[in-house]
Design an enzyme around this catalytic site. Structure first.
Site, PDB file in Angstrom:
ATOM      1  N   HIS A  92     -18.917  25.367 -63.232  1.00 48.76           N
ATOM      2  CA  HIS A  92     -17.510  24.961 -63.613  1.00 48.76           C
ATOM      3  C   HIS A  92     -16.910  26.088 -64.435  1.00 48.76           C
ATOM      4  O   HIS A  92     -15.999  25.863 -65.461  1.00 48.76           O
ATOM      5  CB  HIS A  92     -17.279  23.772 -64.408  1.00 48.76           C
ATOM      6  N   ASP A 142     -24.128  15.394 -70.608  1.00 40.91           N
ATOM      7  CA  ASP A 142     -23.308  15.751 -69.761  1.00 40.91           C
ATOM      8  C   ASP A 142     -23.742  15.490 -68.354  1.00 40.91           C
ATOM      9  O   ASP A 142     -24.514  16.802 -68.062  1.00 40.91           O
ATOM     10  CB  ASP A 142     -22.597  17.237 -70.113  1.00 40.91           C
ATOM     11  N   MET A 143     -23.563  14.671 -67.726  1.00 43.21           N
ATOM     12  CA  MET A 143     -24.199  14.525 -66.450  1.00 43.21           C
ATOM     13  C   MET A 143     -23.043  13.777 -65.278  1.00 43.21           C
ATOM     14  O   MET A 143     -22.322  13.138 -65.524  1.00 43.21           O
ATOM     15  CB  MET A 143     -25.550  13.674 -66.420  1.00 43.21           C
ATOM     16  N   TRP A 197     -30.913   2.996 -57.267  1.00 45.51           N
ATOM     17  CA  TRP A 197     -29.879   1.945 -57.268  1.00 45.51           C
ATOM     18  C   TRP A 197     -29.200   1.786 -58.571  1.00 45.51           C
ATOM     19  O   TRP A 197     -28.026   1.310 -58.871  1.00 45.51           O
ATOM     20  CB  TRP A 197     -30.511   0.731 -56.972  1.00 45.51           C
ATOM     21  N   LYS A 198     -29.768   2.470 -59.747  1.00 46.92           N
ATOM     22  CA  LYS A 198     -29.582   2.566 -61.183  1.00 46.92           C
ATOM     23  C   LYS A 198     -27.867   3.426 -61.405  1.00 46.92           C
ATOM     24  O   LYS A 198     -27.056   2.795 -61.907  1.00 46.92           O
ATOM     25  CB  LYS A 198     -30.435   2.572 -62.283  1.00 46.92           C
ATOM     26  N   GLY A 243     -28.460  19.168 -74.550  1.00 43.54           N
ATOM     27  CA  GLY A 243     -27.472  20.112 -75.438  1.00 43.54           C
ATOM     28  C   GLY A 243     -28.186  21.220 -76.109  1.00 43.54           C
ATOM     29  O   GLY A 243     -27.438  22.275 -76.301  1.00 43.54           O
TER      30      GLY A 243
END
Length: 335
Positions: A45, A174-175, A226-227, A305
């Site tokens: 990004h 951050d995911m 599935w989570k 981080g």
């Protein structure tokens, strides 16, 4: 890969924005955020996304003259309309507003509708942490992956970022809801690298570590199976409800991803417990975490981080890593 000074990278980003008519403080903020993303090692990004961002400005899909405005207020909660403006600017303004609300109410929450891609969500969580607040933010997206138990794309990867202030370096989670974000897959495909772990399915329905095959199949793997699928749905629902904006199924009907919905939360942790106790609490958690015996003796166990902070320091000391081809393309833009 080559290294360039951070200031040079920033200057080139800003030069290109000015060349297309986007100047002033908001353009400087965009150039700064793109440069900081690259500086911190978030290559998916930074320079990688900048040409597409500029193209969106030039095509007027992104209106760089638009300014977000507050449309509703409910005490510590506000709704804002991004007016299809620059996603990075809208995000920064709304997190700043959440911080102001938290100053008054201990917690502040801003729902933002009709906005564009914010690039790196962690930038705005860090914005809150830099001000001494816990920062939480997330966005919905267009349909990017199938829910668990299906091969049909229905859910977004809906990135979530949480930052906790810390004197020695903020904690930052951050995911995306996919095991690897689309941006990460694009970067690894460009570098002709495999994934360290399976990140999705190929066109035959088999799990694969090949980023190109996952991008072709458009079947990214949700985190936690599935989570992650369930969390993606919940984050999308909350973003649409809190902001009053579009949900993923509505965004997916468009030709491209725009008019997304986002949430920004700031929590005044210092006001609750005082700076000294906050510091002691966070440090005790990190110190205990660091006692975990690493599987690789050459690499310690890192809190979320920590690796970013190390990359940032290297970037400032040695120069920011950039792909040479992408860097040359930037130098040639709008000349």
């Amino acid at each position: 890969m080559i290294r360039v000074p951070f200031q040079t990278l920033y200057d080139e980003f800003y030069r290109v924005l000015v060349a297309i008519g986007f100047a002033g403080e908001r353009a400087k903020l965009c150039a700064k955020l793109f440069a900081e993303n690259q500086r911190d090692g978030v290559y998916s990004h930074g320079l990688n996304r900048f040409p597409g961002f500029v193209s969106g400005l030039q095509s007027k899909q992104i209106d760089f003259r638009a300014k977000p405005e507050k449309v509703e207020s409910f005490g510590a909660l506000e709704r804002w309309n991004g007016k299809m403006g620059v996603g990075l600017v809208n995000a920064y303004i709304c997190m700043q507003r959440a911080i102001e609300l938290a100053e008054a109410h201990s917690i502040g929450c801003v729902g933002l509708s009709n906005t564009n891609h914010w690039m790196r969500g962690g930038a705005y969580a860090l914005q809150a942490a830099d001000a001494g607040y816990i920062g939480i933010c997330w966005t919905n997206t267009t349909k990017l992956m199938p829910p668990w138990g299906s091969a049909e794309k229905k859910i977004g990867n809906n990135p979530l970022a949480i930052a906790i202030p810390r004197d020695e370096g903020h904690i930052l989670l951050d995911m995306a809801m996919s095991q690897y974000s689309n941006g990460k897959l694009e970067v690894l495909r460009l570098q002709e690298k495999q994934l360290p772990l399976p990140g999705g399915y190929d066109t035959k329905g088999n799990l694969t570590v090949e980023p190109a095959e996952i991008l072709d199949s458009q079947r990214a793997l949700p985190i936690g199976y599935w989570k992650g699928s369930g969390l993606a749905l919940v984050l999308d629902t909350m973003a649409a409800v809190i902001s009053g904006g579009q949900a993923t199924h509505q965004i997916g009907k468009q030709k491209s991803e725009y008019a997304v919905s986002q949430v920004y939360i700031a929590i005044n942790a210092t006001g609750m417990m005082g700076q000294t106790v906050l510091n002691e609490t966070v440090e005790a958690i990190i110190n205990d975490f660091h006692t975990a015996a690493p599987l690789d003796e050459n690499e310690k166990v890192r809190y979320p981080g920590e690796g970013m902070l190390r990359t940032r320091q290297e970037s400032l000391e040695k120069g920011v890593l950039v792909d040479e081809t992408q860097w040359q393309a930037l130098l040639e833009m709008n000349r």
